[in-house]
Scaffold this motif. Structure first.
Motif, PDB file in Angstrom:
ATOM      1  N   SER A  73      99.960  66.986  64.577  1.00  0.00           N
ATOM      2  CA  SER A  73      98.655  66.434  64.701  1.00  0.00           C
ATOM      3  C   SER A  73      98.350  65.456  63.502  1.00  0.00           C
ATOM      4  N   HIS A  74      99.098  65.991  62.393  1.00  0.00           N
ATOM      5  CA  HIS A  74      98.715  65.427  61.183  1.00  0.00           C
ATOM      6  C   HIS A  74      99.668  64.297  61.051  1.00  0.00           C
ATOM      7  N   ILE A  75     100.748  64.189  61.423  1.00  0.00           N
ATOM      8  CA  ILE A  75     101.727  63.117  61.626  1.00  0.00           C
ATOM      9  C   ILE A  75     101.242  62.058  62.376  1.00  0.00           C
ATOM     10  N   LEU A  76     100.511  62.209  63.336  1.00  0.00           N
ATOM     11  CA  LEU A  76      99.977  61.032  64.375  1.00  0.00           C
ATOM     12  C   LEU A  76      98.705  60.423  63.624  1.00  0.00           C
ATOM     13  N   ILE A  77      97.853  61.290  62.979  1.00  0.00           N
ATOM     14  CA  ILE A  77      96.719  60.484  62.348  1.00  0.00           C
ATOM     15  C   ILE A  77      97.505  60.019  61.170  1.00  0.00           C
ATOM     16  N   SER A  78      98.266  60.213  60.417  1.00  0.00           N
ATOM     17  CA  SER A  78      98.856  59.427  59.143  1.00  0.00           C
ATOM     18  C   SER A  78      99.480  58.163  59.548  1.00  0.00           C
ATOM     19  N   ASN A  79     100.333  58.524  60.687  1.00  0.00           N
ATOM     20  CA  ASN A  79     101.076  57.283  61.165  1.00  0.00           C
ATOM     21  C   ASN A  79     100.138  56.085  61.569  1.00  0.00           C
ATOM     22  N   ALA A  80      98.907  56.603  62.277  1.00  0.00           N
ATOM     23  CA  ALA A  80      97.803  55.521  62.651  1.00  0.00           C
ATOM     24  C   ALA A  80      97.220  55.011  61.320  1.00  0.00           C
ATOM     25  N   LEU A  81      97.039  55.594  60.439  1.00  0.00           N
ATOM     26  CA  LEU A  81      96.479  55.041  59.265  1.00  0.00           C
ATOM     27  C   LEU A  81      97.297  54.434  58.305  1.00  0.00           C
ATOM     28  N   ALA A  82      98.457  54.507  58.492  1.00  0.00           N
ATOM     29  CA  ALA A  82      99.468  53.526  57.746  1.00  0.00           C
ATOM     30  C   ALA A  82      99.742  52.408  58.465  1.00  0.00           C
ATOM     31  N   LYS A  83      99.085  52.021  59.599  1.00  0.00           N
ATOM     32  CA  LYS A  83      99.047  50.686  59.978  1.00  0.00           C
ATOM     33  C   LYS A  83      98.049  49.816  59.384  1.00  0.00           C
ATOM     34  N   GLU A  84      97.087  50.494  58.500  1.00  0.00           N
ATOM     35  CA  GLU A  84      96.030  49.682  57.909  1.00  0.00           C
ATOM     36  C   GLU A  84      95.187  48.877  58.869  1.00  0.00           C
ATOM     37  N   LYS A  85      94.723  49.371  59.999  1.00  0.00           N
ATOM     38  CA  LYS A  85      94.215  48.686  60.893  1.00  0.00           C
ATOM     39  C   LYS A  85      92.804  48.347  60.414  1.00  0.00           C
ATOM     40  N   ARG A  86      92.494  46.937  60.685  1.00  0.00           N
ATOM     41  CA  ARG A  86      91.053  46.589  60.246  1.00  0.00           C
ATOM     42  C   ARG A  86      89.904  47.354  61.289  1.00  0.00           C
ATOM     43  N   ASN A  87      88.905  47.706  60.541  1.00  0.00           N
ATOM     44  CA  ASN A  87      87.837  48.508  61.049  1.00  0.00           C
ATOM     45  C   ASN A  87      88.504  49.763  62.032  1.00  0.00           C
ATOM     46  N   GLN A  88      89.334  50.357  61.417  1.00  0.00           N
ATOM     47  CA  GLN A  88      90.106  51.370  62.151  1.00  0.00           C
ATOM     48  C   GLN A  88      88.852  52.378  62.398  1.00  0.00           C
ATOM     49  N   ASP A  89      88.702  52.827  63.881  1.00  0.00           N
ATOM     50  CA  ASP A  89      87.987  53.828  64.369  1.00  0.00           C
ATOM     51  C   ASP A  89      88.092  55.227  63.896  1.00  0.00           C
ATOM     52  N   ASN A  90      87.276  56.021  64.187  1.00  0.00           N
ATOM     53  CA  ASN A  90      87.564  57.528  63.938  1.00  0.00           C
ATOM     54  C   ASN A  90      88.621  57.850  64.858  1.00  0.00           C
ATOM     55  N   LEU A  91      89.427  58.670  64.467  1.00  0.00           N
ATOM     56  CA  LEU A  91      90.494  59.169  65.170  1.00  0.00           C
ATOM     57  C   LEU A  91      90.584  60.686  65.292  1.00  0.00           C
ATOM     58  N   SER A  92      91.063  61.066  66.267  1.00  0.00           N
ATOM     59  CA  SER A  92      91.095  62.645  66.672  1.00  0.00           C
ATOM     60  C   SER A  92      92.212  62.843  67.514  1.00  0.00           C
ATOM     61  N   VAL A  93      92.826  64.246  67.529  1.00  0.00           N
ATOM     62  CA  VAL A  93      93.966  64.502  68.589  1.00  0.00           C
ATOM     63  C   VAL A  93      93.962  66.091  68.593  1.00  0.00           C
ATOM     64  N   ILE A  94      94.309  66.602  69.739  1.00  0.00           N
ATOM     65  CA  ILE A  94      94.565  67.972  69.816  1.00  0.00           C
ATOM     66  C   ILE A  94      95.872  67.810  70.901  1.00  0.00           C
ATOM     67  N   ILE A  95      96.664  68.806  70.208  1.00  0.00           N
ATOM     68  CA  ILE A  95      97.947  69.054  70.980  1.00  0.00           C
ATOM     69  C   ILE A  95      98.148  70.673  71.239  1.00  0.00           C
ATOM     70  N   VAL A  96      98.630  70.925  72.464  1.00  0.00           N
ATOM     71  CA  VAL A  96      98.786  72.192  72.790  1.00  0.00           C
ATOM     72  C   VAL A  96     100.185  72.242  73.513  1.00  0.00           C
ATOM     73  N   LYS A  97     101.071  73.092  72.854  1.00  0.00           N
ATOM     74  CA  LYS A  97     102.366  73.278  73.591  1.00  0.00           C
ATOM     75  C   LYS A  97     102.773  74.735  74.038  1.00  0.00           C
ATOM     76  N   LYS A  98     103.121  74.818  75.395  1.00  0.00           N
ATOM     77  CA  LYS A  98     103.510  76.056  75.892  1.00  0.00           C
ATOM     78  C   LYS A  98     104.774  76.501  75.390  1.00  0.00           C
ATOM     79  N   ILE A  99     104.777  77.580  74.815  1.00  0.00           N
ATOM     80  CA  ILE A  99     106.002  78.273  73.981  1.00  0.00           C
ATOM     81  C   ILE A  99     106.558  79.495  74.958  1.00  0.00           C
TER      82      ILE A  99
END
Length: 311
Positions: free
Chosen positions: A285-311
């Motif tokens: 979840s941290h990597i996905l947010i960081s990858n999006a921020l790394a694109k330096e998108k103009r006016n980047q909107d709030n970002l959120s993500v939830i991931i659940v994996k069955k183990i």
């Protein structure tokens, strides 16, 4: 051109029944079978990323959010496992993600209410034997709660929010979505978007299928991304709830995210990150947010993500 053969994974998802999907704005009470889910698919700053930790038996869970380049954070996320009221139900989990809209206070309050109320109603249900009914009742109730929110002066707050909520009960996965936030299932090397974006483009595509518009005309329509269904509009009638459960397999991931993420990272980029980091969902979840921020998108909107994996 020869069409690609559907995978077994896609065929399973295609068999899921949805209700309701009215075209006329009126809620329908009868069950209806959806068309192919494929018909609905729309073809780092490490220090500021908020990382929330949780550990759950049977599941690996991760979720994060970031303010992006906005002045306020209107995304809200939560997982029921953070507040066990019944420790016997460790093979059950509910996750909620909401993207608020309607000004500084309106959007923030709406998204927070979506999340807190869905979690509360889930935790206070001693047992749920009909998840579609649970979700339908919860959506109806929360929608009106947001509609009735008032300012300090007693005026309508005017807030609204998207909502993605999914529940896993042993191997059965159910979900409910309103608005345009995304819900994906990742299995092996495949990622599938399982919900629709409830925006004007959905209606335009119905006109395309009816021969009333060309695809090019639909894509050029102004405000095609404007929502036609969201929490807080009152009298909610358009939402996606799967009536047939999706059977989870070990290793399957369920991923919910707001448009701040999926309009910055492609589905392929999301999948590739998940395949590279498939053990630690919090790190993913941290990597996905960081990858999006790394694109330096103009006016980047709030970002959120939830991931659940069955183990």
């Amino acid at each position: 051109m020869k069409s690609r053969k559907k995978s077994e994974f896609e065929e399973i998802l295609d068999s899921i029944n949805y209700s309701p999907t009215p075209n006329d704005g009126e809620a329908r009470t009868e069950e209806i079978e959806s068309d192919s889910l494929n018909d609905y698919m729309p073809n780092s700053d490490m220090e500021t990323t908020q990382v929330l930790e949780t550990e759950v038996k049977y599941f690996s869970v991760g979720y994060s959010k970031n303010i992006g380049k906005r002045k306020s954070q209107q995304d809200s996320v939560a997982v029921s496992a953070d507040n066990y009221l019944n420790p016997c139900n460790e093979n059950k989990i509910l996750a909620v993600l909401s993207d608020g809209m309607g000004g500084l206070n309106g959007g923030e309050q709406a998204s927070q209410l979506c999340v807190s109320e869905m979690i509360r109603q889930y935790n206070e249900s001693t047992s749920i034997d009909d998840y579609p009914k649970f979700f339908k009742n919860a959506l109806t109730d929360i929608d009106m709660q947001i509609k009735n929110l008032k300012t300090e002066n007693g005026n309508p707050l005017g807030g609204g929010a998207t909502l993605v909520s999914f529940a896993i009960d042993d191997d059965d996965l159910y979900w409910a979505t309103v608005g345009d936030s995304h819900l994906y299932i990742i299995r092996n090397n495949e990622i599938v978007l399982v919900n629709r974006e409830h925006n004007l483009m959905l209606r335009l595509m119905e006109s395309v299928k009816a021969g009333e518009l060309t695809l090019e005309e639909a894509q050029k329509t102004k405000k095609k991304d404007a929502l036609i269904s969201f929490m807080g509009m009152g009298g909610l009638h358009l939402y996606d709830i799967n009536k047939t459960p999706f059977e989870m397999k070990t290793g399957d991931m369920v991923l919910a995210c707001s448009d701040g993420l999926f309009r910055t990272l492609s589905d392929e980029e999301i999948k590739n990150a998940a395949l590279k980091c498939n053990e630690d969902m919090q790190l993913l979840s941290h990597i996905l947010i960081s990858n999006a921020l790394a694109k330096e998108k103009r006016n980047q909107d709030n970002l959120s993500v939830i991931i659940v994996k069955k183990i």
